[in-house]
Design a protein around this motif. Structure first.
Motif, PDB file in Angstrom:
ATOM      1  N   ALA A 152     -27.391 -14.760   0.438  1.00 34.19           N
ATOM      2  CA  ALA A 152     -26.330 -15.257  -0.447  1.00 34.19           C
ATOM      3  C   ALA A 152     -25.401 -14.124  -0.875  1.00 34.19           C
ATOM      4  N   GLY A 201     -23.368 -23.829  -4.666  1.00 29.25           N
ATOM      5  CA  GLY A 201     -22.750 -23.439  -5.927  1.00 29.25           C
ATOM      6  C   GLY A 201     -23.734 -23.043  -7.011  1.00 29.25           C
ATOM      7  N   GLU A 202     -25.010 -22.981  -6.652  1.00 24.04           N
ATOM      8  CA  GLU A 202     -26.041 -22.595  -7.614  1.00 24.04           C
ATOM      9  C   GLU A 202     -26.153 -21.075  -7.708  1.00 24.04           C
ATOM     10  N   ALA A 203     -26.525 -20.563  -8.874  1.00 28.54           N
ATOM     11  CA  ALA A 203     -26.727 -19.120  -9.051  1.00 28.54           C
ATOM     12  C   ALA A 203     -27.773 -18.631  -8.059  1.00 28.54           C
ATOM     13  N   ALA A 204     -27.436 -17.568  -7.322  1.00 30.09           N
ATOM     14  CA  ALA A 204     -28.340 -17.060  -6.290  1.00 30.09           C
ATOM     15  C   ALA A 204     -28.569 -15.561  -6.400  1.00 30.09           C
ATOM     16  N   ARG A 243     -23.267 -16.995  -5.868  1.00 29.01           N
ATOM     17  CA  ARG A 243     -23.654 -18.403  -5.802  1.00 29.01           C
ATOM     18  C   ARG A 243     -24.003 -18.749  -4.356  1.00 29.01           C
ATOM     19  N   ASP A 244     -24.935 -19.656  -4.189  1.00 23.66           N
ATOM     20  CA  ASP A 244     -25.287 -20.085  -2.833  1.00 23.66           C
ATOM     21  C   ASP A 244     -24.269 -21.121  -2.361  1.00 23.66           C
ATOM     22  N   THR A 293     -26.991 -11.464  -8.166  1.00 21.35           N
ATOM     23  CA  THR A 293     -25.957 -10.636  -8.770  1.00 21.35           C
ATOM     24  C   THR A 293     -25.822  -9.353  -7.957  1.00 21.35           C
ATOM     25  N   HIS A 322     -21.445 -14.010  -0.116  1.00 12.80           N
ATOM     26  CA  HIS A 322     -20.510 -13.780  -1.222  1.00 12.80           C
ATOM     27  C   HIS A 322     -19.552 -12.642  -0.858  1.00 12.80           C
ATOM     28  N   GLN A 361     -21.400 -12.212  -9.908  1.00  6.99           N
ATOM     29  CA  GLN A 361     -22.325 -13.340  -9.847  1.00  6.99           C
ATOM     30  C   GLN A 361     -22.245 -13.984  -8.469  1.00  6.99           C
TER      31      GLN A 361
END
Length: 127
Positions: A68, A38-41, A34-35, A43, A72, A32
């Protein structure tokens, strides 16, 4: 799902050593992404590595924002470990010791996408 591919310029003749580096790769802690807020960005769905002569290519299948995804990857211990182990085999140094250096190297090493075709795309269009 989109794919991204990045290249590494390597010294030829080290196929065994390079294969061992990737065979012992520690997977990312989480697929997963995150940007910075901390938001989902996105997979990371899959990765693959290809090698021939003086070129190594890492292919990443992902969802979401590629920037992102790269950020990651830059923070993952396994990715950082592989980048460090690759240094002696590179013909062009890669500044991947910091997140900023990794990001710049990622952008510079990114291949242009010419075509992406998947049966998943066809299945989605048929429904």
């Amino acid at each position: 799902m989109p794919f991204a591919a990045i290249t590494y310029d390597i010294k030829p003749g080290y196929e065994k050593e390079l294969t061992e580096i990737f065979a012992n790769f520690r997977r990312v802690r989480s697929s997963q992404v995150r940007d910075e807020a901390g938001e989902a960005a996105g997979t990371i769905l899959a990765t693959a590595v290809f090698l021939r002569d003086d070129t190594l290519v890492r292919v990443i299948e992902y969802t979401g924002d590629l920037e992102a995804v790269a950020r990651h990857m830059a923070s993952q211990p396994g990715v950082r470990e592989v980048e460090a182990k690759l240094k002696p085999y590179l013909t062009r140094p890669r500044d991947t010791d910091t997140v900023e250096g990794f990001m710049a190297t990622f952008r510079r090493s990114l291949l242009n996408t010419v075509a992406q075709i998947s049966v998943r795309d066809l299945q989605g269009a048929a429904g």
